[in-house]
Design a protein around this motif. Sequence first.
Motif, short mmCIF file in Angstrom:
data_model
loop_
_atom_site.label_atom_id
_atom_site.label_comp_id
_atom_site.label_asym_id
_atom_site.label_seq_id
_atom_site.Cartn_x
_atom_site.Cartn_y
_atom_site.Cartn_z
N UNK A 34 54.46 9.33 63.77
CA UNK A 34 53.61 8.88 64.88
C UNK A 34 52.15 9.28 64.69
N UNK A 35 51.93 10.54 64.28
CA UNK A 35 50.56 11.00 64.05
C UNK A 35 49.91 10.18 62.94
N UNK A 36 50.67 9.91 61.87
CA UNK A 36 50.13 9.17 60.74
C UNK A 36 49.68 7.77 61.14
N UNK A 37 50.50 7.09 61.93
CA UNK A 37 50.14 5.73 62.36
C UNK A 37 48.86 5.75 63.18
N UNK A 61 44.48 -3.17 62.24
CA UNK A 61 45.52 -2.66 61.36
C UNK A 61 46.80 -3.40 61.76
N UNK A 62 47.06 -4.51 61.07
CA UNK A 62 48.14 -5.40 61.52
C UNK A 62 49.53 -4.94 61.08
N UNK A 63 49.59 -4.11 60.04
CA UNK A 63 50.89 -3.59 59.61
C UNK A 63 50.73 -2.17 59.10
N UNK A 64 51.63 -1.32 59.57
CA UNK A 64 51.66 0.07 59.10
C UNK A 64 53.13 0.50 59.16
N UNK A 65 53.85 0.18 58.10
CA UNK A 65 55.29 0.41 58.07
C UNK A 65 55.63 1.52 57.08
N UNK A 66 56.48 2.43 57.51
CA UNK A 66 56.88 3.52 56.64
C UNK A 66 57.17 4.78 57.41
N UNK A 67 57.04 5.92 56.76
CA UNK A 67 57.31 7.19 57.39
C UNK A 67 56.58 8.31 56.69
N UNK A 78 56.17 20.95 51.79
CA UNK A 78 56.46 19.78 50.96
C UNK A 78 56.22 18.54 51.81
N UNK A 79 55.50 17.59 51.26
CA UNK A 79 55.10 16.41 52.01
C UNK A 79 55.74 15.16 51.44
N UNK A 80 56.30 14.35 52.32
CA UNK A 80 56.82 13.04 51.95
C UNK A 80 56.15 11.99 52.83
N UNK A 81 55.56 11.00 52.21
CA UNK A 81 54.99 9.90 52.98
C UNK A 81 55.03 8.63 52.14
N UNK A 82 55.31 7.53 52.80
CA UNK A 82 55.37 6.23 52.14
C UNK A 82 55.01 5.16 53.16
N UNK A 83 53.92 4.44 52.90
CA UNK A 83 53.41 3.47 53.85
C UNK A 83 53.08 2.15 53.16
N UNK A 84 53.33 1.08 53.89
CA UNK A 84 52.92 -0.27 53.51
C UNK A 84 51.91 -0.70 54.57
N UNK A 85 50.64 -0.80 54.16
CA UNK A 85 49.55 -0.99 55.12
C UNK A 85 48.86 -2.33 54.87
N UNK A 86 48.52 -3.02 55.95
CA UNK A 86 47.79 -4.28 55.85
C UNK A 86 46.78 -4.37 56.99
N UNK A 87 45.57 -4.82 56.66
CA UNK A 87 44.49 -4.92 57.64
C UNK A 87 43.91 -6.33 57.66
N UNK A 88 43.44 -6.75 58.83
CA UNK A 88 42.69 -7.99 58.95
C UNK A 88 41.20 -7.67 58.90
N UNK A 89 40.44 -8.57 58.29
CA UNK A 89 38.99 -8.42 58.30
C UNK A 89 38.31 -9.77 58.57
N UNK A 90 37.15 -9.68 59.13
CA UNK A 90 36.32 -10.87 59.35
C UNK A 90 34.93 -10.60 58.80
N UNK A 110 51.76 6.41 49.03
CA UNK A 110 52.89 7.34 49.04
C UNK A 110 52.56 8.60 48.27
N UNK A 111 53.41 9.62 48.45
CA UNK A 111 53.21 10.89 47.75
C UNK A 111 53.42 10.76 46.24
N UNK A 112 53.94 9.63 45.79
CA UNK A 112 54.16 9.41 44.36
C UNK A 112 52.92 8.87 43.67
N UNK A 113 51.91 8.49 44.43
CA UNK A 113 50.71 7.89 43.85
C UNK A 113 49.46 8.69 44.22
N UNK A 114 48.64 8.96 43.24
CA UNK A 114 47.33 9.53 43.52
C UNK A 114 46.45 8.44 44.14
N UNK A 115 45.36 8.87 44.77
CA UNK A 115 44.49 7.92 45.45
C UNK A 115 43.96 6.85 44.49
#
Length: 341
Positions: A34-37, A61-67, A78-90, A110-115
Motif C-alpha cells: 500500500x505504501x509503495x503504490x 499512473x494508470x497501472x501499478x500492479x505487484x507487491x 531483506x527487501x522483495x518488490x516487483x512492480x509493473x508500472x504504466x503512466x499516461x502522458x500528454x 523489481x529487486x532483481x534489477x538495478x535502476x
Amino acid sequence: MAKWGEGDPRWIVEARPDGTNVNNWHWTEKNASPWSKDRLKQLLEGLTFDVELGNARVTELKKCEGEATVNNRKAKLIFFYEWDVSMKWTGQHKDSDEEITGSIDIPNLSDENDADDLDITVSCKSNSKEGQAIRAMMHKIAVPKVRAQLASYVRELKEEYGKDLILPTKKGSSSPAAKPHVKAATVSATPAAAPVTNGASSSASSVSTSRLSESCEFQASPEEVYAVFTDQQRTQAFTHGPAELDATPGGKFSLIGGNVEGNFVELVRNEKIVQKWRMNSWPSGHFSTVTLTFNSSRSGCQLKLKQEGVPASSLEATQQGWHRYYFESIKMTFGFGANLM
C-alpha cells in the motif's frame, strides 16, 4: 526450594524492548505494497518535461500492479518488490495545437534489477511529425527523470520503510548488524567516502601509481555530455542516487551516496573538466587527477579520459568502473548510445 525473588537468574524473564523477538532472531515481515503504490503515485504523477520544442506531463499512473514486502531475519533487512508500472502522458509541440498523448511503461521494477537495468518504454499515439518529435524528446528527457524517481522509491523503501522492523535490543539500541541488503551497483574496487583534501598524507606519498587513458563515443553533443558531469540532477540520474555537486573551481563533489569524492580544479565550458578524484579503497589522503575533454565527432561527442595517479593495485578495477558505472550508465540513462525505439 528457593525463596521468592531468589530464583535461578537463567529462568527469570526480563523486561526488554525486543521481548517479542529477542535479538531480532525470528523472521518478521511487513507489507509495503500500500505504501509503495501511494509513493510511486506521488513520485511519478505530475512530472513535467519542458524543452524548446515543446512540453509534456505525466497525467496519470494508470497501472501499478505487484507487491512489496520488507523482512527481518536475524537483524538483517531483506527487501522483495516487483512492480509493473504504466503512466499516461500528454504533450504539445510548439508548432502545433495537437494534443499529443502516449504512455511510459516499466514492466520490470523489481529487486532483481538495478535502476540502470530497468526497461522504460515511451510510446506515442500520434504519427504526426510533431508527435514523433515529442516522443523523441520524451525518450531523451523523460526516461532519465523517471529512472531517478524510481531510484528514489527504492532508496526510501530500503532506508526508511523497514526501520521499525528492527527492535531495540537489551542494550537499548537496534542491532549493529541491522543493515539492509541493498542490491546496488558497485565498482569492483568499491569507492567510499573520504575527506576531500588537496594534500597527500604520508601513507599516500609512497603509493605506486599508474596512468589511465580511455575514450568513449556518445550519440550526443559535447554540450549535452558536459552537462551530465556538471549538472546535479543529471549526475543523480546516471548514478541512480543522491549526489552533491558544485561545478566551480574548488567546488566539491560527492557521488554514489558519498562513495566517490573529490573537487573540481578546472572547468572550460563544454570542452574540459579537471578533477581531483579518489576512491576510499585507496590509501588515505591519496587523490588522482582526472582530465575529461569533450570533442565533436561524427557520432556526436568523443569523450577522452586521462587519469594520473591511480594506485597500481586498483588500475584494472578503476578502468572497469569508468566503463560500467560512468560511460555505459550515461548511455543507458540518457539514450546517448542507442537509437530511439
